[in-house]
Design an enzyme around this catalytic site. Sequence first.
Site, mmCIF file in Angstrom:
data_model
loop_
_atom_site.group_PDB
_atom_site.id
_atom_site.type_symbol
_atom_site.label_atom_id
_atom_site.label_comp_id
_atom_site.label_asym_id
_atom_site.label_seq_id
_atom_site.Cartn_x
_atom_site.Cartn_y
_atom_site.Cartn_z
ATOM 1 C CG HIS A 125 -1.966 1.083 1.251
ATOM 2 N ND1 HIS A 125 -3.294 0.927 1.194
ATOM 3 C CD2 HIS A 125 -1.837 2.500 1.559
ATOM 4 C CE1 HIS A 125 -3.753 2.103 1.263
ATOM 5 N NE2 HIS A 125 -3.008 2.971 1.512
ATOM 6 C CD GLU A 126 1.458 3.428 3.750
ATOM 7 O OE1 GLU A 126 1.436 4.293 3.023
ATOM 8 O OE2 GLU A 126 0.372 3.351 4.416
ATOM 9 C CG HIS A 129 0.601 6.325 -0.837
ATOM 10 N ND1 HIS A 129 -0.614 6.626 -1.363
ATOM 11 C CD2 HIS A 129 -0.290 5.421 0.416
ATOM 12 C CE1 HIS A 129 -1.593 6.269 -0.557
ATOM 13 N NE2 HIS A 129 -1.520 5.596 0.190
#
Length: 246
Positions: A125-126, A129
Amino acid sequence: MEQGEAAPPPAATEGKVVEEEEDDFGYRLFPDRNKKQESFLVRSLFTFHNRCQLMLRMTLETNPHAQLLLEAMKQSGCTVFNDRHFSCENCDGCVSGGFDSATSQIVLCQNNIRQQSHMNRVVTHELIHAFDHCRAHVDWFKNVKHLACSEIRAANLSGDCTLMNEIARFKFGLKGHHQTCVRDRAIRSILAVRKVSKETAEKAVDEVFDACFNDLEPFGRIPHSKTDAKRAYKDFQSRDRYTANL
């Protein structure tokens, strides 16, 4: 941001500002960000930190989602280094991880990540980003639509909304359930790190949803399973070899 989950980004300034509390951009959720770094020896004595580091290493070495993203970032000129770009820290109880765009660093909440599968998902997920931060001119701190777009992509591509994860949350649905999950989690992530109304978060997500949901880079597909992610990684490597030979 992983929800636990807090991602990178920004606050929206829409309409009149009526004596609202100053937005801290979600940093309150990561109290260790403002503390002096302890020595490696001191940190290694604590089980949480040790476990976090071991699980992170396992993710980076074996998880196809993470491996694909790391390769894609390297090709984009943003090579990720374990010691420089990841930090295991204690966080607020409602988040599992976050991307600090000011330092280009991924925060992993060592007190809230207890299983390898959870670590895999948070890192993925990160990293999404971080990938968005690398490839695009993302205005994390002033444009809530930019934040919304990255949160949609992270929820869509990281495995946050797989059927098994949704069943574990006691959420069931048939047609369109994946899209509903992605939308809901993107809104929740925005509200966790920005002092904006729910209506503002929903509006930002809805306005960019179709374009950002269909932006599947660098996977080229929605990796609904580890097998899907392995295929995507293999295809990515093949695409890279093809491009190199042109």
